[in-house]
Design an enzyme around this catalytic site. Structure first.
Site, short mmCIF file in Angstrom:
data_model
loop_
_atom_site.label_atom_id
_atom_site.label_comp_id
_atom_site.label_asym_id
_atom_site.label_seq_id
_atom_site.Cartn_x
_atom_site.Cartn_y
_atom_site.Cartn_z
N HIS A 1 63.91 56.96 46.59
CA HIS A 1 62.70 57.69 46.17
C HIS A 1 62.20 58.63 47.26
CE1 HIS A 1 59.58 54.39 47.56
NE2 HIS A 1 59.94 55.16 48.55
N ASP B 181 51.44 61.12 48.53
CA ASP B 181 51.10 60.10 47.54
C ASP B 181 49.95 59.20 47.99
OD1 ASP B 181 52.56 58.84 49.53
OD2 ASP B 181 54.31 58.48 48.27
P1 PGA Z 1 59.26 53.59 55.06
O1 PGA Z 1 59.04 54.14 53.60
O2 PGA Z 1 59.14 54.78 55.97
O3 PGA Z 1 58.13 52.61 55.28
O4 PGA Z 1 60.61 52.98 55.11
C1 PGA Z 1 59.66 55.32 53.23
C2 PGA Z 1 59.46 55.55 51.77
O5 PGA Z 1 59.34 54.57 51.02
O6 PGA Z 1 59.44 56.72 51.35
#
Ligand code: PGA
Length: 257
Positions: free
Chosen positions: A152, A81
């Site tokens: 998500h 993304d």
């Molecule tokens: P993070 O984000 O690794 O910064 O916790 C993971 C995500 O939102 O997919």
């Protein structure tokens, strides 16, 4: 480190859950997994995440590259993304993150790196082309995923249906709050992003999901043991034939293993 096998019905391979004692061990195990993939298939197509979770894994992979243990010269990458409205030079962009944390330190050829462009003028065209590039590359061999505390994967946010294709989506309120830590203020967090869709993720031949910290425990519980619903996007991974989940003890805390 402990390995748990979650039995699945019928043709599906069992889900493997590795519980590491801490973030460091989780990161090393994840790097082992990615390194093995590249050693066994040097022209692997990797799907890659950003966020805090994979930083330690990338650090390990860079070390192993520098030690001569892995070669990225034939590897192809697709990132999950990118924020809309941030160009590649913006330090908050996922382009920048990937350069800083991985690509600038390894020998993956520039033309093999794919990240959706958040500053594309025609976002729909960008999404369609990204989808096509994944297809043209033959799909993804190993998709590495983090998970949001709302469940998500990529920016496939909780919704009323699973969005199949690469698309532009609205960030969930909780995601905006969670990601505000990387920005000067919550207002600066982009509200939209381009994300690989659920289909390309589910068509990946192998999936490696990583999570650490207690704030991920609920999302991991719902992903592994909850109902398969688009309100918890990662829950669809229960239907994937080859998933390995590496957690630290805190993220595994709510699972009944
Ligand atoms: P993070 O984000 O690794 O910064 O916790 C993971 C995500 O939102 O997919």
């Amino acid at each position: 480190m402990k390995l748990f096998i979650r039995k699945k019905e019928g043709e599906l391979k069992d889900m493997k859950i590795i519980v590491a004692k801490d973030y460091e061990e989780m990161s090393k195990k994840a790097a082992d997994f990615v390194a093995a993939q590249i050693i066994l298939k040097p022209d692997s197509v990797l799907g890659l995440p950003t966020g805090s979770t994979p930083v330690g894994m990338y650090r390990e992979l860079v070390k192993r590259y520098q030690a001569g243990d892995i070669d990225f010269s034939n590897v192809v990458t697709f990132n999950l993304d990118e924020y809309c409205g941030l160009d590649a030079e913006n330090p908050q962009s996922y382009h920048y993150f990937m350069m800083e944390n991985l690509f600038a330190h390894i020998n993956v050829p520039k033309q093999n790196i794919h990240i959706p462009s958040g500053s594309a003028l025609d976002i729909q065209k960008e999404c369609d082309q990204y989808e096509q590039k994944i297809k043209d590359a033959g799909g993804i061999d190993l998709q590495v995923l983090g998970i949001g505390r709302n469940g998500h994967i990529g920016f496939n946010e909780p919704a009323t249906y699973f969005e199949a294709k690469t698309h532009m989506g609205q960030l969930d309120e909780d995601t905006i709050r969670a990601n505000a830590r990387f920005f000067n203020s919550i207002e600066e967090v982009p509200k939209k992003a381009i994300s690989m869709g659920i289909r390309a993720i589910m068509q990946a031949r192998k999936i490696l999901l990583l999570a650490n910290g207690e704030e991920k425990a609920e999302a991991i519980y719902k992903t592994v043991q909850g109902a398969i619903v688009p309100q918890v996007p990662a829950s669809i991974l229960q239907l994937h034939p080859d998933v390995v989940i590496i957690l630290d003890e805190k993220a595994a805390d709510k699972l009944s293993l």
